[in-house]
Write a protein that holds these residues in place. Sequence first.
Motif, short mmCIF file in Angstrom:
data_model
loop_
_atom_site.label_atom_id
_atom_site.label_comp_id
_atom_site.label_asym_id
_atom_site.label_seq_id
_atom_site.Cartn_x
_atom_site.Cartn_y
_atom_site.Cartn_z
N UNK A 174 -23.55 102.05 83.64
CA UNK A 174 -22.09 102.12 83.55
C UNK A 174 -21.54 100.77 83.98
N UNK A 175 -20.52 100.29 83.27
CA UNK A 175 -19.90 99.00 83.56
C UNK A 175 -18.44 99.24 83.94
N UNK A 176 -18.16 99.41 85.23
CA UNK A 176 -16.79 99.69 85.64
C UNK A 176 -15.90 98.45 85.61
N UNK A 177 -14.62 98.71 85.44
CA UNK A 177 -13.61 97.70 85.69
C UNK A 177 -13.36 97.63 87.20
N UNK A 178 -12.29 96.96 87.62
CA UNK A 178 -11.90 96.97 89.03
C UNK A 178 -11.79 98.42 89.48
N UNK A 179 -12.49 98.75 90.54
CA UNK A 179 -12.53 100.12 91.03
C UNK A 179 -11.93 100.15 92.43
N UNK A 180 -10.98 101.03 92.63
CA UNK A 180 -10.18 101.02 93.85
C UNK A 180 -10.88 101.71 95.01
N UNK A 181 -11.96 101.09 95.45
CA UNK A 181 -12.54 101.47 96.72
C UNK A 181 -11.56 101.04 97.82
N UNK A 182 -11.88 101.39 99.04
CA UNK A 182 -10.96 101.06 100.14
C UNK A 182 -10.72 99.55 100.23
#
Length: 241
Positions: A174-182
């Motif tokens: 899977x190739x995520x975009x910016x992912x809003x982790x903390x």
Amino acid sequence: MQFSGKSVIITGAGKGIGRACAQLMAARGASVVALSRTRSDLDSLRAEIGGRAIQVDLADPAATRAAMAEAGTCDFLINSAGINVLESVLEMTEAGYEAVLGVNLRAALIACQEFARARIAAGGGGAIVNITSIAGHRGFPDHLCYAASKAGLEGASRVLAKELGPHGIRVNCVAPTITLTELAAEAWSDPGKSQPMMVRHPLDRFAEAREVAESIALLLSEDSRMISGTVLPVDGGFLAV
């Protein structure tokens, strides 16, 4: 309980997408073996979802192999561990290269290798999902080594799918975009920084960690039993336009 009776090894399980994967897989019935460098993260995760926890510095190849041996034979592997050292083309250092490629690529390949050896010894079957990034598809400033590590992992995953397929082991990315982790949520909280990137997403938002975890769970599930050797962007349409 989609994964009841199944077990999954998750690298980088202490934080971010890896932790979201651990929470989701446990909620869907899987037994989780969590690998992370930070003991406090492992302790809090284990208190939350149970399972097993193995503290390991994945920058160390020997320690990575030992941790995978300790994890034992499981049904699934999620390679979520990753780091970045922000250096431009002209500022790249050997230390930055070794750190990023060591964790993002070498450790992931070692984990895949040891997982596959255990699965084949047990009769085959199973599935791997490697987490890459849209940075492996588009050029972002100061991401030279990070992009190389993620693009390299995608190329290696195609080889893994080819060689492990006859053993019934599926391999996808899977190739995520910016992912809003903390941490990412704080880093991208400034509209002046986030808006130019946001407008390139047709869905007009960044990803949540659970959304990436849900896509990974799909690729591990029987619903994806004919999918192998592919890269699934989890990017709100970023790569499509």
